[in-house]
Design an enzyme around this catalytic site. Sequence first.
Site, PDB file in Angstrom:
ATOM      1  N   LYS A  51       0.846  -1.208   0.000  1.00 30.39           N
ATOM      2  CA  LYS A  51       0.000   0.000   0.000  1.00 30.39           C
ATOM      3  C   LYS A  51       0.875   1.248   0.000  1.00 30.39           C
ATOM      4  O   LYS A  51       0.607   2.212  -0.712  1.00 30.39           O
ATOM      5  CB  LYS A  51      -0.914   0.004   1.235  1.00 30.39           C
ATOM      6  CG  LYS A  51      -2.082  -0.971   1.123  1.00 30.39           C
ATOM      7  CD  LYS A  51      -2.769  -1.140   2.456  1.00 30.39           C
ATOM      8  CE  LYS A  51      -3.677  -2.357   2.418  1.00 30.39           C
ATOM      9  NZ  LYS A  51      -4.115  -2.782   3.744  1.00 30.39           N
ATOM     10  N   GLN A  95      -4.744  -2.170   9.866  1.00 24.36           N
ATOM     11  CA  GLN A  95      -4.539  -3.463   9.203  1.00 24.36           C
ATOM     12  C   GLN A  95      -5.075  -4.598  10.068  1.00 24.36           C
ATOM     13  O   GLN A  95      -4.784  -4.666  11.263  1.00 24.36           O
ATOM     14  CB  GLN A  95      -3.042  -3.659   8.888  1.00 24.36           C
ATOM     15  CG  GLN A  95      -2.732  -4.889   8.084  1.00 24.36           C
ATOM     16  CD  GLN A  95      -3.346  -4.879   6.681  1.00 24.36           C
ATOM     17  OE1 GLN A  95      -3.472  -3.837   6.057  1.00 24.36           O
ATOM     18  NE2 GLN A  95      -3.733  -6.042   6.193  1.00 24.36           N
ATOM     19  N   ASP A 118     -11.366   2.017   4.355  1.00 25.58           N
ATOM     20  CA  ASP A 118     -11.615   0.576   4.225  1.00 25.58           C
ATOM     21  C   ASP A 118     -13.116   0.300   4.084  1.00 25.58           C
ATOM     22  O   ASP A 118     -13.511  -0.795   3.671  1.00 25.58           O
ATOM     23  CB  ASP A 118     -11.141  -0.159   5.489  1.00 25.58           C
ATOM     24  CG  ASP A 118      -9.758  -0.784   5.334  1.00 25.58           C
ATOM     25  OD1 ASP A 118      -9.408  -1.170   4.202  1.00 25.58           O
ATOM     26  OD2 ASP A 118      -9.057  -0.899   6.355  1.00 25.58           O
TER      27      ASP A 118
END
Length: 292
Positions: A51, A95, A118
């Site tokens: 990312k 994460q 997200d």
Amino acid sequence: MQLLDGKLVAEKLREAIKVETARLIDAGVDPHLAAILVGEDAASQTYVHNKEKACQQAGIVSSVYKLPESVSEKELLELIRFINKDDSIHGLIVQLPLPSHIDSLKVIQHVNPAKDVDGFHPVNAGRMVQGLPSYLPATPNGILKLMQHYKIETEGKNCVILGRSNIVGTPLAILMSRKAYPGNATVTICHTKTANLPDIAKEADILVAAMGQAEFVTAEMVKPGAVVIDVGIHRIPDNDAKSGYRLVGDVDFAEVSKKASWITPVPGGVGPMTIISLLDNTLKAAKKEIWP
Ligand code: GUN
């Protein structure tokens, strides 16, 4: 069989993201994505590193906050509150998975929904279900973009999704059943308690493997001509490889590719599309498109 080449499509889409990022920077907004990484999980480290690399290539500012495995939930929530208040950071991802002493669902609820690129916060997830503007979770949205690029027909098709996670299976089921393209499919979710999973999978016109088990989907579970989307990525030992391992998905690619009409490779299928979707959400956040 034809490949759904996520790497190629992502490269094309990355150009548009680069151009839009440059336009925003000219207008005085530096798009900025922050990631929180807890512990030493190898797969999570790879995802976060990829990312970061993708942000750098696109001109998006990226910062990674690394916390030890032993961090308390309270300390993690304090960091999230700190980032929530920082106006120079537009997107924040935590994460997953988190260590077992931390309640992931609670943590996700502390991310400011306006920065939740997200799309995991219950408010964004709920908005998605009702068809309201929201950040779409990156992997399901990446799969939709890939199908759109290759003009895969979805209307009236049987779409079987293996796996019911909040990250992939459940949101993808919602999106594939929406009155839209890609969408308008008849969706079935299979999971660990499903009876006769291979029989159900065999009825799929579009089969999505997102259950996280290496090479679980064999040729016998696939209808001839099906579109097969593989979300898994696993390292398996391979003495012939220099590294000592090779990457495989949730699908037995060698056998299933002989039966499928379209199939995603691993690596180079869904993975690069997930990252593109995350960057896209970050630009939406920087532009305050979803949450003014
Ligand atoms: N772990 C696996 N996939 C994802 C994802 O899309 N976002 C986050 N935050 N964690 C993940």
